[in-house]
Design an enzyme around this catalytic site. Structure first.
Site, PDB file in Angstrom:
ATOM      1  CG  ASP A  14      -2.040  -0.951   1.183  1.00 31.95           C
ATOM      2  OD1 ASP A  14      -2.040  -1.827   0.301  1.00 31.95           O
ATOM      3  OD2 ASP A  14      -2.939  -0.843   2.040  1.00 31.95           O
ATOM      4  CG  ASP A  15       0.088   3.874   2.173  1.00 30.14           C
ATOM      5  OD1 ASP A  15      -1.071   3.625   1.787  1.00 30.14           O
ATOM      6  OD2 ASP A  15       0.398   4.012   3.372  1.00 30.14           O
ATOM      7  CG  HIS A  29      -4.448   2.615  -0.899  1.00 31.03           C
ATOM      8  ND1 HIS A  29      -5.363   1.927  -0.133  1.00 31.03           N
ATOM      9  CD2 HIS A  29      -3.500   3.053  -0.022  1.00 31.03           C
ATOM     10  CE1 HIS A  29      -4.999   1.956   1.136  1.00 31.03           C
ATOM     11  NE2 HIS A  29      -3.878   2.646   1.236  1.00 31.03           N
ATOM     12  CG  HIS A  83      -3.638   7.109   2.678  1.00 37.54           C
ATOM     13  ND1 HIS A  83      -3.879   7.021   4.032  1.00 37.54           N
ATOM     14  CD2 HIS A  83      -3.279   5.874   2.281  1.00 37.54           C
ATOM     15  CE1 HIS A  83      -3.650   5.787   4.450  1.00 37.54           C
ATOM     16  NE2 HIS A  83      -3.285   5.062   3.392  1.00 37.54           N
ATOM     17  CE1 TYR A 117      -4.879   6.292   7.738  1.00 40.32           C
ATOM     18  CE2 TYR A 117      -6.811   7.114   6.573  1.00 40.32           C
ATOM     19  CZ  TYR A 117      -5.521   7.294   7.036  1.00 40.32           C
ATOM     20  OH  TYR A 117      -4.871   8.488   6.797  1.00 40.32           O
ATOM     21  CG  HIS A 138       2.039   0.253   4.477  1.00 37.81           C
ATOM     22  ND1 HIS A 138       1.739  -0.687   5.446  1.00 37.81           N
ATOM     23  CD2 HIS A 138       0.900   0.953   4.252  1.00 37.81           C
ATOM     24  CE1 HIS A 138       0.465  -0.550   5.799  1.00 37.81           C
ATOM     25  NE2 HIS A 138      -0.061   0.428   5.089  1.00 37.81           N
TER      26      HIS A 138
END
Length: 232
Positions: free
Chosen positions: A40-41, A90, A94, A131, A181
């Protein structure tokens, strides 16, 4: 006495350019042990190194990308797709989608889709809310599967490569979806150990879509529950 002439040697052929190993063939995760590594991210400054680690094991993974990071690093997203990895949405920046109105959720996801399409020519087929925050209102704004995870390495909390690797290896089971991540260098440093250990235990590394046979459920709280030997 005259020495015999030494036959002329042919010049050596130029070395072939080094190539990354090809991604593995699709796997039937109903019959063999599969695990989905998800990141992620990103993309970020360490994602290129991560791609090299994955290539060394012919591993496929799923990258849940943040749209604004895609816009800043389009090349690495393109490389990921060319290597056989999957790209998931995603969101653009965020945000917690449960705090946004319906129109803003749709606009946010669409903006991220466009960034991925421009970078790599593909559209994300799954969504992972930041999250893990989702509700009925969020799910109504997309027809795509909403995918969470079954193993959280908590790599955002524990910036320790050994701890991240231990959590991933201990939590792995057939059909698992493992959360990492790739914006953290300690996470990327942990991946070779994860790949080596799980490979030795007979796991295949697949994308989220492959894990579910191309049809992830509308809401995937964890991994594939009908995987062989699954504990769940």
């Amino acid at each position: 006495m005259q020495k015999p002439a030494v036959p002329a040697q042919k010049p050596a052929a130029p070395a072939a350019p080094a190539q990354e190993p090809a991604a593995q063939a699709s796997a039937d995760c109903r019959r063999i042990k599969c695990v989905a590594l998800t990141f992620d991210d990103g993309p970020g400054r360490y994602t290129g190194t991560l791609l090299r680690h994955l290539a060394a094991y012919r591993a496929r993974a799923t990258f849940y990308v943040v749209g604004r990071n895609v816009a800043e690093n389009p090349g690495v997203v393109r490389r990921a797709v060319e290597a056989g990895h999957e790209i998931g949405n995603h969101t653009w920046s965020h945000h917690d989608l449960t705090r946004l109105p319906a129109a803003a959720i749709r606009a946010d996801l669409a903006r991220t889709d466009r960034a991925v399409e421009r970078a790599a020519g593909v559209t994300p087929e799954t969504v992972r809310p930041p999250y893990g925050a989702h509700n009925t209102a969020v799910r109504r704004q997309t027809k795509r599967p909403v995918v969470l995870w079954s193993v959280d390495t908590e790599d955002w909390r524990h910036r320790d490569s050994s701890a991240v690797a231990r959590r991933a290896i201990k939590g792995a089971a057939p059909g698992a979806v493992i959360l990492f991540h790739d914006i953290h260098p300690t996470t990327v440093k942990a991946i070779p150990k994860v790949l080596k250990s799980l490979s030795a235990r007979g796991y295949r590394f697949v994308t989220v879509s492959e894990l579910f046979g191309g049809k992830p459920p509308r809401l995937a709280y964890g991994g594939r529950r009908d995987a062989p030997g699954s504990r769940r």
